[in-house]
Design a protein around this motif. Structure first.
Motif, PDB file in Angstrom:
ATOM      1  N   GLY A   1     -13.607  20.114  46.131  1.00  0.00           N
ATOM      2  CA  GLY A   1     -15.027  20.315  46.396  1.00  0.00           C
ATOM      3  C   GLY A   1     -15.351  20.809  47.788  1.00  0.00           C
ATOM      4  O   GLY A   1     -16.517  21.077  48.099  1.00  0.00           O
ATOM      5  N   LEU A   2     -14.351  20.947  48.646  1.00  0.00           N
ATOM      6  CA  LEU A   2     -14.602  21.359  50.018  1.00  0.00           C
ATOM      7  C   LEU A   2     -14.950  22.848  50.060  1.00  0.00           C
ATOM      8  O   LEU A   2     -14.237  23.668  49.475  1.00  0.00           O
ATOM      9  CB  LEU A   2     -13.359  21.089  50.876  1.00  0.00           C
ATOM     10  CG  LEU A   2     -13.563  21.056  52.389  1.00  0.00           C
ATOM     11  CD1 LEU A   2     -14.419  19.848  52.779  1.00  0.00           C
ATOM     12  CD2 LEU A   2     -12.226  20.996  53.116  1.00  0.00           C
ATOM     13  N   PRO A   3     -16.044  23.234  50.748  1.00  0.00           N
ATOM     14  CA  PRO A   3     -16.406  24.657  50.835  1.00  0.00           C
ATOM     15  C   PRO A   3     -15.259  25.482  51.418  1.00  0.00           C
ATOM     16  O   PRO A   3     -14.585  25.033  52.351  1.00  0.00           O
ATOM     17  CB  PRO A   3     -17.620  24.657  51.774  1.00  0.00           C
ATOM     18  CG  PRO A   3     -18.198  23.290  51.642  1.00  0.00           C
ATOM     19  CD  PRO A   3     -17.038  22.371  51.423  1.00  0.00           C
ATOM     20  N   PRO A   4     -15.016  26.676  50.900  1.00  0.00           N
ATOM     21  CA  PRO A   4     -13.873  27.494  51.352  1.00  0.00           C
ATOM     22  C   PRO A   4     -13.866  27.763  52.851  1.00  0.00           C
ATOM     23  O   PRO A   4     -12.811  27.675  53.488  1.00  0.00           O
ATOM     24  CB  PRO A   4     -14.044  28.785  50.550  1.00  0.00           C
ATOM     25  CG  PRO A   4     -14.815  28.390  49.339  1.00  0.00           C
ATOM     26  CD  PRO A   4     -15.741  27.306  49.778  1.00  0.00           C
ATOM     27  N   LYS A   5     -15.038  28.074  53.433  1.00  0.00           N
ATOM     28  CA  LYS A   5     -15.078  28.352  54.873  1.00  0.00           C
ATOM     29  C   LYS A   5     -14.714  27.113  55.678  1.00  0.00           C
ATOM     30  O   LYS A   5     -13.971  27.187  56.666  1.00  0.00           O
ATOM     31  CB  LYS A   5     -16.467  28.849  55.265  1.00  0.00           C
ATOM     32  CG  LYS A   5     -16.576  29.208  56.741  1.00  0.00           C
ATOM     33  CD  LYS A   5     -17.971  29.712  57.091  1.00  0.00           C
ATOM     34  CE  LYS A   5     -18.070  30.031  58.588  1.00  0.00           C
ATOM     35  NZ  LYS A   5     -19.438  30.512  58.948  1.00  0.00           N
ATOM     36  N   LEU A   6     -15.217  25.954  55.250  1.00  0.00           N
ATOM     37  CA  LEU A   6     -14.918  24.713  55.951  1.00  0.00           C
ATOM     38  C   LEU A   6     -13.440  24.367  55.824  1.00  0.00           C
ATOM     39  O   LEU A   6     -12.812  23.895  56.781  1.00  0.00           O
ATOM     40  CB  LEU A   6     -15.780  23.575  55.399  1.00  0.00           C
ATOM     41  CG  LEU A   6     -15.607  22.198  56.052  1.00  0.00           C
ATOM     42  CD1 LEU A   6     -15.894  22.273  57.549  1.00  0.00           C
ATOM     43  CD2 LEU A   6     -16.527  21.179  55.378  1.00  0.00           C
ATOM     44  N   ALA A   7     -12.868  24.580  54.645  1.00  0.00           N
ATOM     45  CA  ALA A   7     -11.435  24.322  54.455  1.00  0.00           C
ATOM     46  C   ALA A   7     -10.610  25.197  55.396  1.00  0.00           C
ATOM     47  O   ALA A   7      -9.644  24.735  56.011  1.00  0.00           O
ATOM     48  CB  ALA A   7     -11.042  24.585  53.007  1.00  0.00           C
ATOM     49  N   GLN A   8     -10.996  26.469  55.516  1.00  0.00           N
ATOM     50  CA  GLN A   8     -10.279  27.383  56.408  1.00  0.00           C
ATOM     51  C   GLN A   8     -10.393  26.923  57.857  1.00  0.00           C
ATOM     52  O   GLN A   8      -9.396  26.906  58.596  1.00  0.00           O
ATOM     53  CB  GLN A   8     -10.853  28.796  56.262  1.00  0.00           C
ATOM     54  CG  GLN A   8     -10.171  29.853  57.110  1.00  0.00           C
ATOM     55  CD  GLN A   8      -8.774  30.171  56.621  1.00  0.00           C
ATOM     56  OE1 GLN A   8      -8.544  30.297  55.431  1.00  0.00           O
ATOM     57  NE2 GLN A   8      -7.834  30.283  57.549  1.00  0.00           N
TER      58      GLN A   8
END
Length: 326
Positions: free
Chosen positions: A225-232
């Motif tokens: 569920g983590l947003p892709p930008k935040l994960a990056q």
């Protein structure tokens, strides 16, 4: 169980584990050659998890022996249930009286009791520990010997018999051989050097911190569920922390914990306040926290100066263009 290395990768991936080519090849060879795996590397990079998913992928039960200083063969192999032996002795007191009837000397009494001692030193009074459980299991199992480097060298030497012939010697019962050869994974965090004899019996596997791309895959798999930008952004920060001179670098498991914390906080991007408030999920020493915070302040200052310099350059270029136009 596996016909190709691709089968191994697919089976481990189905258990939500992302194996490298080296890991998949080593597991494949361990299955084919019947050799234990010695997995060394920093703490928290997935060595123990590999044993769990290996067992799950092959449908075997997992038996775990956690090593520590002072561990000896009686704690790892078996122990006698003396309380149960004493209880049986009390219950069979009348039978003992009949057995010793007519005895005229202590020597004769001792001889008669010695002839019956096999009754009390048999499997019914033996409490098996992880090693004996793995050897006597009626079904194939995966045996995890976790953090072998924490055990003493004497215990490591005792393991050689188990890993060479998959058998153990019990003085009261003799040699017990494995019904089914277990698949064995030993883990080590490199806190001490292991013996050449132990390494010779194993397939060696070094498990290191993942690359940025691999860690991003792990985060996306474990915290979907983590947003892709935040994960990056999270992975980039963790990778930067591992490049610093810290007492303890963040492990993969701590990266996953941090990603879950960011998800619980409904964070959309990494700002300074969010990092300040959650950095203790990644770093567990005050000195490391202070060093990381100082580095972030420096990075922020450098970024501000670069932006200011770039703005100044663009402004000068714009003024120069207007001047030439005039």
């Amino acid at each position: 169980m596996f016909n190709t290395i691709s089968d191994v990768k697919a089976a481990l991936s189905a258990q939500r584990y992302i194996p490298s080519d080296e890991i998949a090849t080593t597991v494949f060879l361990a299955e084919k050659l019947g050799k234990p795996i010695l997995a060394e590397g920093p703490a928290g990079v997935g060595k123990t998890e590999l044993a769990k998913v290996w067992a799950a992928a092959t449908g075997r039960d997992l038996i775990r022996l956690q090593c520590y200083e002072g561990l000896d063969e009686t704690k790892a192999l078996y122990e006698w249930e003396y309380a149960k032996q004493l209880l049986y002795t009390q219950l069979l007191r009348d039978k003992l009286n009949d057995l010793l009837a007519g005895v005229t000397s202590l020597a004769e009494a001792a001889d008669r009791l010695a002839a019956e001692e096999d009754v009390f030193f048999s499997s019914r009074f033996m409490l098996p520990r992880p090693l004996l459980k793995a050897i006597t299991s009626e079904h194939p199992v995966t045996l995890l010997i976790d953090e072998i480097d924490r055990a003493d060298a004497e215990f490591e030497a005792f393991l050689l018999e188990v890993l060479s012939d998959f058998q153990v010697s019990v003085p009261e019962l003799g040699t017990i051989r494995a019904r089914h050869q277990p698949m064995v994974l030993l883990t080590s965090n490199n806190t001490r050097e292991l013996s050449e004899a132990l390494k010779r019996r194993c397939l060696y596997l070094h498990v290191d911190y993942p690359t940025a791309d691999q860690e991003l895959q792990i985060i996306n798999l474990k915290v979907p569920g983590l947003p892709p930008k935040l994960a990056q952004q999270a992975v980039e920060l963790v990778q930067r922390l591992r490049g610093m001179d810290l007492k303890k670098h963040p492990s993969v498991s701590e990266t996953i914990d941090w990603a879950r914390a960011l998800l619980e906080l409904n964070a959309r991007h990494l700002d300074r306040a969010t990092i300040e408030n959650t950095l203790n999920v990644l770093l567990k020493f005050e000195g490391d926290l202070q060093r990381a915070r100082r580095a972030m302040v420096r990075d922020e200052g450098d970024r501000t100066r670069r932006e200011r310099d770039e703005f100044g350059r663009l402004r000068r270029d714009d003024e120069s263009g207007r001047f030439r136009g005039n």
